[in-house]
Write a protein that holds these residues in place. Sequence first.
Motif, PDB file in Angstrom:
ATOM      1  N   GLU A 126       0.179  -4.959   2.587  1.00  0.00           N
ATOM      2  CA  GLU A 126      -1.275  -5.052   2.606  1.00  0.00           C
ATOM      3  C   GLU A 126      -1.723  -5.522   3.990  1.00  0.00           C
ATOM      4  O   GLU A 126      -1.083  -6.370   4.605  1.00  0.00           O
ATOM      5  N   ASP A 136      -4.277   6.093   0.914  1.00  0.00           N
ATOM      6  CA  ASP A 136      -4.776   6.780   2.109  1.00  0.00           C
ATOM      7  C   ASP A 136      -3.803   7.867   2.567  1.00  0.00           C
ATOM      8  O   ASP A 136      -2.587   7.768   2.384  1.00  0.00           O
ATOM      9  N   HIS A 155      -5.871   1.607   3.197  1.00  0.00           N
ATOM     10  CA  HIS A 155      -6.043   1.239   1.799  1.00  0.00           C
ATOM     11  C   HIS A 155      -5.034   2.019   0.971  1.00  0.00           C
ATOM     12  O   HIS A 155      -4.553   3.083   1.394  1.00  0.00           O
ATOM     13  N   ASP A 156      -4.724   1.512  -0.198  1.00  0.00           N
ATOM     14  CA  ASP A 156      -3.778   2.173  -1.082  1.00  0.00           C
ATOM     15  C   ASP A 156      -4.244   3.606  -1.345  1.00  0.00           C
ATOM     16  O   ASP A 156      -5.416   3.846  -1.641  1.00  0.00           O
ATOM     17  N   LEU A 168       0.851  -1.184   0.000  1.00  0.00           N
ATOM     18  CA  LEU A 168       0.000   0.000   0.000  1.00  0.00           C
ATOM     19  C   LEU A 168       0.884   1.231   0.000  1.00  0.00           C
ATOM     20  O   LEU A 168       1.873   1.289   0.728  1.00  0.00           O
TER      21      LEU A 168
END
Length: 89
Positions: free
Chosen positions: A27, A65, A62-63, A6
């Motif tokens: 992740e 953020d 989450h990616d 992420l």
Amino acid sequence: MGRRTLRVEVVRAWPRRFERVALELPEGATLGDALAASGLPLDGIAGYALHGERAGPEVALHDGDRVELLRPLVMDPKEARRKRAAKDG
């Protein structure tokens, strides 16, 4: 297949300046993991937010953020508006 990562950023801001750290985390990482990996000092921090919404260290990231370090309020926002209104006339 390799484990996904992420990309997140941790931001600490003051009036007229800010500090930003871009991170790649595995992740499943949490807000607390991002705080630890950022290396930013957490003294004087009143809380945390994700994209402007208050969040705790256990929240999954989450990616993309953006984790924001929140400073304590110097003055109640309503009181600040009252003072500005009184000063303006």
